[in-house]
Design a protein around this motif. Structure first.
Motif, mmCIF file in Angstrom:
data_model
loop_
_atom_site.group_PDB
_atom_site.id
_atom_site.type_symbol
_atom_site.label_atom_id
_atom_site.label_comp_id
_atom_site.label_asym_id
_atom_site.label_seq_id
_atom_site.Cartn_x
_atom_site.Cartn_y
_atom_site.Cartn_z
ATOM 1 N N ASP A 169 -1.731 5.944 1.315
ATOM 2 C CA ASP A 169 -3.006 5.144 2.106
ATOM 3 C C ASP A 169 -3.066 5.095 3.806
ATOM 4 N N LYS A 170 -1.974 4.672 4.185
ATOM 5 C CA LYS A 170 -2.046 4.346 5.277
ATOM 6 C C LYS A 170 -1.894 5.393 6.454
ATOM 7 N N LYS B 235 -8.831 -1.481 7.976
ATOM 8 C CA LYS B 235 -7.911 -1.029 6.193
ATOM 9 C C LYS B 235 -6.738 -1.039 6.881
ATOM 10 N N GLN B 236 -5.914 -0.807 7.693
ATOM 11 C CA GLN B 236 -4.464 -1.255 8.162
ATOM 12 C C GLN B 236 -4.437 -2.884 8.120
ATOM 13 N N MET C 81 0.880 -1.146 -0.041
ATOM 14 C CA MET C 81 -0.080 0.060 0.164
ATOM 15 C C MET C 81 1.296 1.410 0.068
ATOM 16 N N ASP D 87 1.098 -5.593 1.482
ATOM 17 C CA ASP D 87 2.304 -5.527 2.106
ATOM 18 C C ASP D 87 3.360 -7.481 2.309
ATOM 19 N N ASP E 80 -3.862 -3.372 4.385
ATOM 20 C CA ASP E 80 -2.785 -3.057 4.437
ATOM 21 C C ASP E 80 -1.030 -3.663 4.106
#
Length: 98
Positions: A5-6, A45-46, A1, A53, A49
């Protein structure tokens, strides 16, 4: 990501925490619940992500290993070195992802 976004997801989490705190202080259960929901969504969402990754880093590591082995089989030291470098880069990214 992407870093953007993060950052958005971290900001959403902070916004949710602020809403939750505001709701708690004012006794407004609806605002408090909205804040908790914002935080839950940001955490989801995190987590997604990090999973993306992890997959990307594992793929890069596998490609590096394949390049290293191909270099060893063909006696190409440059290829071996590139493969090792790709693996190290993937491991470093994975470490930062935690």
């Amino acid at each position: 990501m992407t870093v953007g976004d993060k950052a958005k997801h971290a900001a959403q989490n902070l916004k949710g925490k602020a809403k939750e705190t505001t709701g708690t202080v004012t006794g407004n259960d609806e605002v408090r619940a909205e804040g908790q929901a914002d935080q839950d969504e940001a955490r989801a969402k995190q987590t997604a992500d990090k999973a993306k990754d992890t997959v990307q880093n594992a793929s890069q590591q596998a490609k590096g290993k394949a390049r290293e082995v191909a270099g060893a089989v063909t006696d190409d030291e440059g290829q071996q070195a590139k493969g090792k470098a790709e693996q190290v880069a993937a491991k470093a990214k994975q470490h930062l992802n935690k």
